[in-house]
Design an enzyme around this catalytic site. Structure first.
Site, PDB file in Angstrom:
ATOM      1  N   HIS A 135      -2.601   0.606   7.066  1.00 44.48           N
ATOM      2  CA  HIS A 135      -2.781   0.793   5.628  1.00 44.48           C
ATOM      3  C   HIS A 135      -2.450   2.243   5.275  1.00 44.48           C
ATOM      4  CE1 HIS A 135      -4.498   0.218   1.656  1.00 44.48           C
ATOM      5  NE2 HIS A 135      -5.391   1.169   1.861  1.00 44.48           N
ATOM      6  N   CYS A 143       0.819  -1.217   0.000  1.00 41.60           N
ATOM      7  CA  CYS A 143       0.000   0.000   0.000  1.00 41.60           C
ATOM      8  C   CYS A 143       0.854   1.269   0.000  1.00 41.60           C
ATOM      9  CB  CYS A 143      -1.009   0.003   1.136  1.00 41.60           C
ATOM     10  SG  CYS A 143      -0.321  -0.289   2.768  1.00 41.60           S
TER      11      CYS A 143
END
Length: 182
Positions: free
Chosen positions: A132, A20
């Protein structure tokens, strides 16, 4: 997304494994290979080499490194900072005590290039908890959520909606990192 009657393409990478940060950087810079996996791996390895308090080698060192996971990615904030510096950008950690009203979401000539968020996520039915990376950027005068978990870029209707989203990130324990033009 339309801009003055002309169609403009917004670059958006989708999530793959735990890359990510890689996807967030490429989405932020609006360029497929602004950074590659070997680029971020090299930055992470350099950070390890530069660390005077290097951890001792263990069998897990083959996979899990101090600044990333060799197989899945999962890069840390130190890799983000160093990567941005290679592109002449700097990172400012937003002080959550100030709320989001202090963030200048101004025009295209703003000192703010974009925003990177680090949020808590649960995957696989809640069995796996992690972090994330998400990029937000103003493109053609419109702020967009470029989260690699989304099917595509999600435009915000105005700066107030961006602030509401950022406030929800703070309430959820997320971090707001401002990417600044030097």
């Amino acid at each position: 997304m339309e801009d003055k009657g002309q169609s403009s393409q917004i670059y958006h990478e989708r999530q793959r494994l735990q890359f990510c940060l890689l996807h967030s950087l490429n989405n932020l810079f609006q360029e497929k290979d602004a950074f590659t996996r070997p680029d971020l791996d090299a930055i992470a390895e350099k950070l390890i080499g530069d660390d005077p308090t290097k951890e001792k080698w263990t069998p897990m060192s083959i996979v899990s490194k101090p600044h990333h996971n060799r197989l899945t990615g999962n890069y840390d904030v130190n890799v983000l900072i160093a990567a941005l510096e290679t592109k002449g950008k700097s990172l400012t950690w937003h002080d959550r005590r100030n709320g989001t009203s202090t963030i200048d979401l101004g025009g295209e000539e703003s000192a703010l290039m974009g925003i990177v968020l680090n949020v808590s996520v649960r995957r696989f039915g809640g069995f796996w908890k992690g972090r994330h990376w998400i990029a937000l950027r103003k493109i053609n005068g419109v702020w967009c959520n470029l989260d690699s978990d989304l099917r595509g870029p999600q435009p915000f209707k105005d700066a107030e909606e961006v602030r509401e989203f950022l406030d929800s990130v703070i309430l959820g324990g997320g971090e707001i990192l401002l990417v600044m033009n030097k």
